[in-house]
Write a protein that holds these residues in place. Sequence first.
Motif, PDB file in Angstrom:
ATOM      1  N   UNK A 138     -28.250 -21.501 -10.188  1.00  0.00           N
ATOM      2  CA  UNK A 138     -28.662 -21.353  -8.789  1.00  0.00           C
ATOM      3  C   UNK A 138     -28.125 -22.463  -7.888  1.00  0.00           C
ATOM      4  N   UNK A 139     -27.540 -23.502  -8.461  1.00  0.00           N
ATOM      5  CA  UNK A 139     -27.228 -24.690  -7.670  1.00  0.00           C
ATOM      6  C   UNK A 139     -25.837 -24.682  -7.047  1.00  0.00           C
ATOM      7  N   UNK A 140     -25.095 -23.588  -7.157  1.00  0.00           N
ATOM      8  CA  UNK A 140     -23.813 -23.430  -6.471  1.00  0.00           C
ATOM      9  C   UNK A 140     -23.759 -22.008  -5.908  1.00  0.00           C
ATOM     10  N   UNK A 141     -23.137 -21.817  -4.739  1.00  0.00           N
ATOM     11  CA  UNK A 141     -23.228 -20.527  -4.040  1.00  0.00           C
ATOM     12  C   UNK A 141     -22.720 -19.324  -4.833  1.00  0.00           C
ATOM     13  N   UNK A 142     -21.550 -19.452  -5.492  1.00  0.00           N
ATOM     14  CA  UNK A 142     -20.994 -18.315  -6.217  1.00  0.00           C
ATOM     15  C   UNK A 142     -21.874 -17.849  -7.366  1.00  0.00           C
ATOM     16  N   UNK A 143     -22.195 -18.748  -8.312  1.00  0.00           N
ATOM     17  CA  UNK A 143     -23.082 -18.347  -9.404  1.00  0.00           C
ATOM     18  C   UNK A 143     -24.438 -17.864  -8.912  1.00  0.00           C
ATOM     19  N   UNK A 144     -24.989 -18.504  -7.884  1.00  0.00           N
ATOM     20  CA  UNK A 144     -26.292 -18.070  -7.358  1.00  0.00           C
ATOM     21  C   UNK A 144     -26.250 -16.619  -6.886  1.00  0.00           C
ATOM     22  N   UNK A 145     -25.210 -16.269  -6.138  1.00  0.00           N
ATOM     23  CA  UNK A 145     -25.067 -14.894  -5.658  1.00  0.00           C
ATOM     24  C   UNK A 145     -24.961 -13.919  -6.829  1.00  0.00           C
TER      25      UNK A 145
END
Length: 294
Positions: A138-145
């Motif tokens: 969850x702490x980086x935009x790509x993986x979170x999305x």
Amino acid sequence: MSARVLVVGDVMTDIIVRPEGPIVPGSDRRAEIRNRPGGSGANQAVWLGAAGADVLFAARVGAAERSMYENYFRGLGVVPALAGDKDLPSGVLVTILDPGGERSFLTDRGANLNLSPQDLPEDLLDGVGLVLISGYSFFAPGPRHAVQILLEAARSRGVAIAIDPASTGFLAEVGPQVFRDWVGKADWLFANQGEAELLTGEADFEMQMQMLGEQFTHVVIKRGRFGAALGGRDGMSQSRPAPIVDVVDTTGAGDAFAAGFVAAMLRGQTHAACLEAGIAEGARAVQAVGGQPQ
């Protein structure tokens, strides 16, 4: 519940540094330095495989290492679903151990930062009873999305969701309410004491359980040498002590606990037995260097 668990999280190489004494700025200090496979998601997957669970692991690694990692995980009873990244190498984590076994981390997440929705297709959920997500996702935009899309699919299918917050440092950086909003409702939370306090802003253990129970149906708080407890919106329902063991390295202990708990739950054991299984695996983990079973 189906007996298969899908784990989503990071793959890392852990470089573990054990200095003989305090680090000397600008000079040398003898140290024991070892490389170990790691990453919170990878650790959980391998501990689950060691516990005999049917486990599928989705992650992103450097393209050059993809085949090596696939063979590695298969050899440990884990079904890999790995994407290869042509631009970034696999992640690396430097762990510095103090004489008491406490850890400090330097993290380069590498290919993990490019985890995308294409890496987590909905058909990964076929036959899955539980999806276990490492908070690092969850702490980086790509993986979170990517993870949020997968979680919506899991909710629509009625697949149970478990979250491991993973990092007090990153939680403090983004803010607890932001993290909770990113995650949304889930069936299980596996948090350590520091994470539970950060997520609630409460030092009182019972209040932590109740507040987290408003979002997570079941709350498990890992208490290190004091064992672990289980509860929810009505407070703590049960707790179990931890055995006294010689602590060598606490890396991966929380991952081992979550895996032991989940594996027991997928076998249909009681929550009390799941707590005991998690504590046993966590105790096993701290007695050896590295975050995965020896």
